[in-house]
Write a protein that holds these residues in place. Structure first.
Motif, PDB file in Angstrom:
ATOM      1  N   ARG A 279      -2.455  20.384  -0.194  1.00  0.00           N
ATOM      2  CA  ARG A 279      -3.382  20.199  -1.302  1.00  0.00           C
ATOM      3  C   ARG A 279      -4.653  19.502  -0.819  1.00  0.00           C
ATOM      4  O   ARG A 279      -4.667  18.855   0.228  1.00  0.00           O
ATOM      5  N   VAL A 280      -5.701  19.657  -1.628  1.00  0.00           N
ATOM      6  CA  VAL A 280      -6.950  18.918  -1.383  1.00  0.00           C
ATOM      7  C   VAL A 280      -7.235  18.146  -2.665  1.00  0.00           C
ATOM      8  O   VAL A 280      -7.834  18.658  -3.605  1.00  0.00           O
ATOM      9  N   ILE A 281      -6.762  16.910  -2.708  1.00  0.00           N
ATOM     10  CA  ILE A 281      -6.934  16.033  -3.872  1.00  0.00           C
ATOM     11  C   ILE A 281      -8.127  15.120  -3.590  1.00  0.00           C
ATOM     12  O   ILE A 281      -8.130  14.360  -2.623  1.00  0.00           O
ATOM     13  N   VAL A 282      -9.137  15.232  -4.428  1.00  0.00           N
ATOM     14  CA  VAL A 282     -10.389  14.496  -4.235  1.00  0.00           C
ATOM     15  C   VAL A 282     -10.403  13.305  -5.188  1.00  0.00           C
ATOM     16  O   VAL A 282     -10.246  13.460  -6.403  1.00  0.00           O
ATOM     17  N   GLN A 283     -10.589  12.115  -4.618  1.00  0.00           N
ATOM     18  CA  GLN A 283     -10.681  10.889  -5.411  1.00  0.00           C
ATOM     19  C   GLN A 283     -12.090  10.328  -5.236  1.00  0.00           C
ATOM     20  O   GLN A 283     -12.530  10.099  -4.111  1.00  0.00           O
ATOM     21  N   THR A 284     -12.784  10.143  -6.327  1.00  0.00           N
ATOM     22  CA  THR A 284     -14.167   9.701  -6.275  1.00  0.00           C
ATOM     23  C   THR A 284     -14.374   8.501  -7.179  1.00  0.00           C
ATOM     24  O   THR A 284     -13.721   8.372  -8.227  1.00  0.00           O
ATOM     25  N   HIS A 299      -4.027  14.744   0.831  1.00  0.00           N
ATOM     26  CA  HIS A 299      -3.377  16.047   0.879  1.00  0.00           C
ATOM     27  C   HIS A 299      -1.985  16.036   0.258  1.00  0.00           C
ATOM     28  O   HIS A 299      -1.285  17.047   0.296  1.00  0.00           O
ATOM     29  N   HIS A 300      -1.610  14.912  -0.329  1.00  0.00           N
ATOM     30  CA  HIS A 300      -0.291  14.829  -0.959  1.00  0.00           C
ATOM     31  C   HIS A 300      -0.390  14.167  -2.338  1.00  0.00           C
ATOM     32  O   HIS A 300      -0.220  14.816  -3.356  1.00  0.00           O
ATOM     33  N   LEU A 301      -0.673  12.855  -2.367  1.00  0.00           N
ATOM     34  CA  LEU A 301      -0.807  12.129  -3.629  1.00  0.00           C
ATOM     35  C   LEU A 301      -2.029  11.224  -3.551  1.00  0.00           C
ATOM     36  O   LEU A 301      -2.409  10.761  -2.471  1.00  0.00           O
ATOM     37  N   PRO A 302      -2.658  10.926  -4.698  1.00  0.00           N
ATOM     38  CA  PRO A 302      -3.799  10.003  -4.681  1.00  0.00           C
ATOM     39  C   PRO A 302      -3.361   8.613  -4.217  1.00  0.00           C
ATOM     40  O   PRO A 302      -2.296   8.120  -4.586  1.00  0.00           O
ATOM     41  N   ASP A 303      -4.201   7.982  -3.410  1.00  0.00           N
ATOM     42  CA  ASP A 303      -3.879   6.648  -2.906  1.00  0.00           C
ATOM     43  C   ASP A 303      -5.101   5.739  -2.857  1.00  0.00           C
ATOM     44  O   ASP A 303      -5.048   4.643  -2.300  1.00  0.00           O
ATOM     45  N   SER A 307      -3.743   0.186  -2.601  1.00  0.00           N
ATOM     46  CA  SER A 307      -3.283  -0.906  -1.745  1.00  0.00           C
ATOM     47  C   SER A 307      -4.137  -2.147  -1.986  1.00  0.00           C
ATOM     48  O   SER A 307      -5.269  -2.065  -2.462  1.00  0.00           O
ATOM     49  N   THR A 308      -3.593  -3.269  -1.691  1.00  0.00           N
ATOM     50  CA  THR A 308      -4.318  -4.531  -1.857  1.00  0.00           C
ATOM     51  C   THR A 308      -4.149  -5.369  -0.590  1.00  0.00           C
ATOM     52  O   THR A 308      -3.066  -5.373   0.009  1.00  0.00           O
ATOM     53  N   PRO A 309      -5.217  -6.057  -0.158  1.00  0.00           N
ATOM     54  CA  PRO A 309      -6.555  -6.117  -0.753  1.00  0.00           C
ATOM     55  C   PRO A 309      -7.356  -4.841  -0.478  1.00  0.00           C
ATOM     56  O   PRO A 309      -7.038  -4.081   0.424  1.00  0.00           O
ATOM     57  N   ASN A 310      -8.402  -4.625  -1.291  1.00  0.00           N
ATOM     58  CA  ASN A 310      -9.274  -3.479  -1.119  1.00  0.00           C
ATOM     59  C   ASN A 310     -10.709  -3.885  -1.459  1.00  0.00           C
ATOM     60  O   ASN A 310     -10.970  -5.052  -1.779  1.00  0.00           O
ATOM     61  N   VAL A 432       1.514   8.689  -9.571  1.00  0.00           N
ATOM     62  CA  VAL A 432       1.289   7.651  -8.566  1.00  0.00           C
ATOM     63  C   VAL A 432       2.518   6.771  -8.463  1.00  0.00           C
ATOM     64  O   VAL A 432       3.064   6.310  -9.480  1.00  0.00           O
ATOM     65  N   SER A 433       2.982   6.564  -7.252  1.00  0.00           N
ATOM     66  CA  SER A 433       4.136   5.690  -7.026  1.00  0.00           C
ATOM     67  C   SER A 433       3.723   4.224  -7.138  1.00  0.00           C
ATOM     68  O   SER A 433       2.667   3.826  -6.640  1.00  0.00           O
ATOM     69  N   LYS A 434       4.543   3.437  -7.809  1.00  0.00           N
ATOM     70  CA  LYS A 434       4.247   2.019  -8.008  1.00  0.00           C
ATOM     71  C   LYS A 434       4.876   1.179  -6.913  1.00  0.00           C
ATOM     72  O   LYS A 434       5.962   1.476  -6.412  1.00  0.00           O
ATOM     73  N   SER A 435       4.193   0.108  -6.543  1.00  0.00           N
ATOM     74  CA  SER A 435       4.679  -0.778  -5.477  1.00  0.00           C
ATOM     75  C   SER A 435       5.770  -1.704  -6.011  1.00  0.00           C
ATOM     76  O   SER A 435       6.025  -1.784  -7.208  1.00  0.00           O
TER      77      SER A 435
END
Length: 464
Positions: A279-284, A299-303, A307-310, A432-435
């Motif tokens: 896949r081509v998942i675009v996050q903007t 190419h799989h899931l939005p990320d 993550s933290t810190p960011n 989205v998977s939760k931490s």
């Protein structure tokens, strides 16, 4: 019964009637004079009727034959048109039916060989000294309207973009300016590589290689300048105030997170994959001026920002009405609630919660407008041309950079460019998977969200 069978049966009946008439004529010679005259008159009328009927049958048969021939001709033309349409569609979608990894291998191994063969053929058949991309050689003569139609930008903006890129195309058999024009026109119009190759007398592999080179040079030269997050506190405050004016939120919203997916034609059910990327998942991240401040491809899931810190969580909190508020991003509903990724209240009860939900709803217009302009300006994003997933990621970045340049320069956007583009087609379905520490983060974010919502009510009272 068929039409031909009916005609045969009627012809048989006519023959029987004619035989019966001949018998009556023989019998009439032995009858009395008065009866014989009456019988001959009746037989004469009957013969005339049979002749008329035969004439009608012959005319009807001819007309039926004409109708059948006309029908066959129409069906033949329809069949030929269908075959021609299928051939055109096949030539356009042939990459979709082939495993992308195989195509990539062909492009990398066979491009040079095919291009040399093509050059030899052209040199034998073409005795003129004109350069190939003649379609774009005379762009200096374009009117302002032609510039906007061909490149979706004005001539001044084009002249600003062109110089840093032209150096990469020196040494080609075509002028660097014409190659840059060809690439921008390809992105703006979404024209098929094969069709463009026929127009400029070049093979599709040449068009593809030049475009990929243009994308790489464009991203390298302009990404740092036109696609970065706000770096200083003044820039952060300016963006936050812009969103505050649009939504009546306190000045603590730094952007709107948008996620969409581009088709890759790497169907998993067919076993087609390109280097493991399905896949081509675009996050903007979109700011208050409809610019894409950050673009990330997955190419799989939005990320992005999970993550933290960011970059967002590290920005210092702002103060509004004596209350400390976090700088946050308005995230899609599938994202977890974090202090830097805010969501609506699921079951709003108080007035401030309803106000907060309405304010976040107002921010959706930034997503819709930014994507509409991005896909309208650069229609290659919605074309059916096969582009490898890794190259499509570069294409998205280049389109976003050009979009930001045009928005920064105040370029006008024409609604005619929207065409039949349906942005909802590119909606990305994901979860989205939760931490592990997500529950603690949500509790902290919920408390900060309440503070923001209460500040909205306090701000309204101060304004009153």
């Amino acid at each position: 019964m068929t039409e031909e069978g009916i005609e045969n049966k009627m012809a048989q009946k006519i023959c029987e009637v004619q035989q019966q008439i001949s018998k009556w004529e023989k019998l009439s010679s032995h009858c009395e004079e008065t009866f014989r005259i009456k019988l001959q008159s009746s037989l004469t009328l009957l013969k005339i009727h049979v002749k008329h009927y035969q004439r009608i049958m012959i005319t009807r048969g001819r007309r039926g034959l004409q109708r059948r021939r006309k029908r066959h001709l129409v069906l033949r033309n329809m069949l030929m048109q269908m075959v021609e349409d299928l051939q055109i569609q096949f030539m356009e979608i042939i990459p979709l039916c082939t495993e992308p990894s195989v195509l990539v291998k062909i492009f990398k191994e066979k491009t040079d060989e095919k291009f040399r063969e093509w050059e030899e053929k052209v040199s034998r058949n073409n005795t003129s000294t004109e350069k190939s991309c003649g379609l774009f050689e005379d762009i200096a003569k374009y009117s302002e309207e032609q510039w906007n139609e061909a490149f979706h930008m004005t001539k001044n903006t084009y002249n600003m973009i062109c110089p840093p890129i032209k150096a990469a195309f020196e040494g080609e058999d075509t002028s660097a300016e014409a190659l840059v024009a060809m690439c921008i026109n390809t992105m703006a119009s979404g024209i098929n590589f094969r069709s463009l190759g026929l127009m400029i007398n070049k093979p599709p592999t040449y068009v593809r290689s030049i475009l990929y080179k243009f994308l790489d040079v464009l991203v390298t030269n302009f990404e740092r300048q036109y696609m970065t997050l706000p770096l200083t506190q003044d820039e952060v405050t300016k963006v936050c105030k812009g969103f505050s004016r649009a939504s009546h939120l306190p000045p603590c919203c730094l952007g709107v997170l948008c996620v969409f997916e581009l088709p890759t034609f790497t169907y998993v059910k067919e076993g087609c994959k390109s280097y493991g990327m399905d896949r081509v998942i675009v996050q903007t991240l979109i700011d208050d001026r409809l610019q894409f401040r950050r673009v990330k491809i997955s190419h799989h899931l939005p990320d992005m920002l999970l993550s933290t810190p960011n970059e967002i969580s590290d920005i210092e909190a702002t103060h509004f009405g004596g209350t400390e508020l976090p700088i946050f991003i308005a995230a899609p509903t599938t994202y977890p609630l974090c202090s830097w990724l805010m969501q609506k209240f699921e079951n709003p009860q108080q007035e401030c919660e309803h106000n907060f939900n309405r304010a976040l709803s107002h921010l959706n217009i930034f997503r819709e407008l930014a994507l509409q302009r991005l896909f309208g300006r650069w229609q290659i994003l919605s074309s059916s041309e096969f582009i490898e997933p890794e190259s499509k990621a570069l294409l998205v970045k280049a389109c976003c950079i050009l979009h930001n340049i045009l928005e920064t320069c105040g370029e006008a956007y024409s609604e005619d460019w929207n065409g039949n583009i349906d942005i909802s087609k590119y909606h990305c379905q994901y979860e989205v998977s939760k931490s592990d520490n997500c529950k603690e983060m949500e509790e902290d974010a919920s408390e900060k969200r309440n503070r923001i919502a209460n500040c909205m009510v306090a701000g309204d009272k101060d304004n009153v």
